[in-house]
Design a protein around this motif. Structure first.
Motif, PDB file in Angstrom:
ATOM      1  N   GLU A  89     -11.852  -6.014  -1.906  1.00 36.99           N
ATOM      2  CA  GLU A  89     -10.775  -5.066  -2.097  1.00 36.99           C
ATOM      3  C   GLU A  89     -11.112  -4.062  -3.191  1.00 36.99           C
ATOM      4  O   GLU A  89     -11.819  -4.389  -4.158  1.00 36.99           O
ATOM      5  CB  GLU A  89      -9.477  -5.793  -2.491  1.00 36.99           C
ATOM      6  N   LEU A  90     -10.617  -2.835  -3.028  1.00 37.43           N
ATOM      7  CA  LEU A  90     -10.742  -1.840  -4.087  1.00 37.43           C
ATOM      8  C   LEU A  90      -9.832  -2.221  -5.257  1.00 37.43           C
ATOM      9  O   LEU A  90      -8.701  -2.641  -5.053  1.00 37.43           O
ATOM     10  CB  LEU A  90     -10.351  -0.453  -3.559  1.00 37.43           C
ATOM     11  N   HIS A  91     -10.337  -2.059  -6.472  1.00 34.94           N
ATOM     12  CA  HIS A  91      -9.584  -2.471  -7.655  1.00 34.94           C
ATOM     13  C   HIS A  91      -9.025  -1.252  -8.388  1.00 34.94           C
ATOM     14  O   HIS A  91      -9.716  -0.238  -8.551  1.00 34.94           O
ATOM     15  CB  HIS A  91     -10.492  -3.264  -8.603  1.00 34.94           C
ATOM     16  N   HIS A  92      -7.778  -1.382  -8.815  1.00 36.33           N
ATOM     17  CA  HIS A  92      -7.155  -0.294  -9.562  1.00 36.33           C
ATOM     18  C   HIS A  92      -6.028  -0.848 -10.413  1.00 36.33           C
ATOM     19  O   HIS A  92      -5.240  -1.682  -9.954  1.00 36.33           O
ATOM     20  CB  HIS A  92      -6.599   0.766  -8.595  1.00 36.33           C
TER      21      HIS A  92
ATOM     22  N   ALA B  53       0.818  -1.213   0.000  1.00 39.57           N
ATOM     23  CA  ALA B  53       0.000   0.000   0.000  1.00 39.57           C
ATOM     24  C   ALA B  53       0.854   1.267   0.000  1.00 39.57           C
ATOM     25  O   ALA B  53       0.316   2.372  -0.106  1.00 39.57           O
ATOM     26  CB  ALA B  53      -0.927   0.008   1.223  1.00 39.57           C
TER      27      ALA B  53
ATOM     28  N   THR C  25      -3.848  -3.813  -8.555  1.00 42.44           N
ATOM     29  CA  THR C  25      -4.282  -4.500  -7.344  1.00 42.44           C
ATOM     30  C   THR C  25      -4.736  -5.902  -7.727  1.00 42.44           C
ATOM     31  O   THR C  25      -4.810  -6.253  -8.900  1.00 42.44           O
ATOM     32  CB  THR C  25      -5.447  -3.759  -6.687  1.00 42.44           C
TER      33      THR C  25
ATOM     34  N   TYR D 135      -4.929   2.091  -2.127  1.00 43.09           N
ATOM     35  CA  TYR D 135      -5.075   0.778  -2.766  1.00 43.09           C
ATOM     36  C   TYR D 135      -3.985  -0.160  -2.274  1.00 43.09           C
ATOM     37  O   TYR D 135      -2.895   0.277  -1.890  1.00 43.09           O
ATOM     38  CB  TYR D 135      -4.978   0.896  -4.293  1.00 43.09           C
ATOM     39  N   ARG D 136      -4.281  -1.457  -2.329  1.00 41.45           N
ATOM     40  CA  ARG D 136      -3.312  -2.481  -1.939  1.00 41.45           C
ATOM     41  C   ARG D 136      -2.880  -3.222  -3.212  1.00 41.45           C
ATOM     42  O   ARG D 136      -3.620  -4.047  -3.738  1.00 41.45           O
ATOM     43  CB  ARG D 136      -3.923  -3.431  -0.909  1.00 41.45           C
ATOM     44  N   TYR D 137      -1.695  -2.885  -3.688  1.00 42.38           N
ATOM     45  CA  TYR D 137      -1.236  -3.385  -4.981  1.00 42.38           C
ATOM     46  C   TYR D 137      -0.645  -4.788  -4.847  1.00 42.38           C
ATOM     47  O   TYR D 137      -0.001  -5.123  -3.844  1.00 42.38           O
ATOM     48  CB  TYR D 137      -0.208  -2.434  -5.583  1.00 42.38           C
TER      49      TYR D 137
END
Length: 425
Positions: A303-306, A260, A296, A340-342
């Motif tokens: 989870e949030l996606h990016h 993150a 991500t 975001y958590r990549y």
């Protein structure tokens, strides 16, 4: 192409698992599987492990099942596999007129003009490779590359009867193999093509060999036409002794944990840029453009996606690790977003050319000669003392975000501190 040409396809048996067994003789009769990056899923199986697990199954789902059946799992050790591959290929190259390395565990060889029994010659190669490397191989011999692939497949299928070597240059033996091989097992015939061919009544390799080549070309492609002609014994594919330079070079990995913060992501991207630069120099190319992307995990609904990438235009065609690293980490700063958590990063080198192929104007800046000398020195030192001995300052030796490889074997052949130790007792 010569009508008397003879090809052999020499393929390592269960290569990754075989590499692990070379330095673990205690596992000679133990089923083995090898896992993908981050110990995600099964990507290789020894023959005795196949009844217990399918290719691609997630490890966390089959872990208990493997334990019950006494199957030993290993994390992927690509340094070991790559070095063992080079040893196998070097041995084969020393015995034949020419070779084409097709993948990490198989190569085509030109046997044209070799006197005596080619079957015995195949057994000699097989025993030489096994004695010198510990890796078992299968050998298929035929008049075309496609038939050599089929012969190799049959040699493994009938290992007890063939001893791992089949020569089907004789038309009678060739036709027997064609009649006993399903069309889906033919080299280059995928699942979709299999469905189309079976819809036309082509179920066996023999059916494809007897099909009208012109009809196959009109209905499908010239590739399928060449496959049919090769099965019928007409050579259409040459031996490619030198692999063409890649038009793109990619280095991407899943992180060992979700990230993150920007700093560890930049470290990862710097690592991947350095590895991509090594590959670039290995094929003698320069790069003018690069794409850097991060994303991500895309499948967890909680989870949030990016996912985002950036295209980088380099100041001049280059293979300089330091320049590529600086450009890649600067690109990450532009695409990173807090919150975001990549899970993954990728470095893709584009617009690759050989030196002298770029047509810039007379006053365009080019890579300094000093840089080329520095990169040659870096590669020489890393080649002698191990990858990462010299690296960019932003690349950590043992990163916290590195891939999970909790069951990885030692680098027996590429690290001095992990050499195989033999006790006198």
């Amino acid at each position: 192409m010569r009508s008397d040409q003879v090809f052999a396809l020499i393929d390592c048996n269960a290569f990754y698992a075989s590499c692990e067994r070379v330095f673990r003789p205690d596992l000679a009769k133990t089923p083995i599987v090898v896992l993908s990056n981050n110990d995600g899923c099964v990507i290789a199986r020894s023959y005795d492990a196949k009844p217990f697990v399918k290719m691609g199954e997630p490890y966390f789902q089959v872990k208990e099942r493997l334990r019950r059946h006494g199957v030993v799992a290993f994390s992927s050790n690509y340094a070991l596999y790559g070095d063992m591959s080079e040893r196998v290929m070097s041995l084969i190259e020393s015995r034949v007129p020419a070779t084409e390395v097709y993948s990490i565990d198989e190569c085509f060889a030109d046997l044209t003009g070799i006197p005596g029994s080619l079957t015995q010659f195949g057994h000699d190669i097989r025993s030489k490779v096994l004695r010198c490397t510990g890796i078992p191989v299968g050998v298929g011999i035929a008049r075309t590359k496609t038939l050599a692939k089929l012969a190799n497949h049959m040699a493994k299928r009938l290992l007890a009867e063939t001893g791992g070597v089949i020569d089907i240059c004789d038309p009678f033996k060739r036709d027997w193999v064609l009649r006993n091989t399903k069309v889906k097992e033919v080299w280059g015939i995928g699942r979709r093509m299999t469905a189309h061919l079976e819809g036309m009544g082509i179920y066996r390799a023999m059916d494809l060999a007897k099909a009208d080549p012109q009809m196959l070309r009109q209905k499908f492609s010239v590739v399928v036409e060449k496959t049919a002609r090769e099965l019928a014994g007409t050579p259409c594919l040459e031996l490619d002794e030198a692999a063409p330079a890649k038009q793109e070079i990619c280095c991407s990995r899943m992180f060992g944990m979700r990230l993150a913060e920007l700093t560890p992501i930049k470290q990862a991207v710097a690592t991947y840029a350095g590895r991509a630069a090594e590959k670039l120099r290995a094929q003698g190319s320069l790069c003018k453009r690069m794409r850097v992307s991060i994303r991500t995990g895309m499948f967890n609904p909680n989870e949030l996606h990016h996912a985002q990438g950036a295209l980088v235009e380099l100041p001049y065609p280059t293979n300089d690790t330091l320049l590529l690293t600086r450009a890649a980490t600067a690109a990450v700063e532009r695409v990173f977003q807090a919150g975001y958590r990549y899970s993954k990063a990728e470095v893709l080198l584009l617009d690759l050319r050989q030196p002298g192929e770029f047509t810039d104007d007379l006053f365009a800046v080019s890579q300094p000669v000093e840089c080329e000398r520095l990169m040659a020195t870096l590669d020489e030192i890393n080649g002698r003392y191990g990858r990462g001995s010299l690296r960019a300052g932003s690349v950590p030796r043992i990163p916290d975000w590195g891939m999970r490889r909790e069951m990885m074997s030692q680098s027996y052949t590429t690290r001095v501190d992990q050499l195989w130790r033999v006790s006198a007792h």
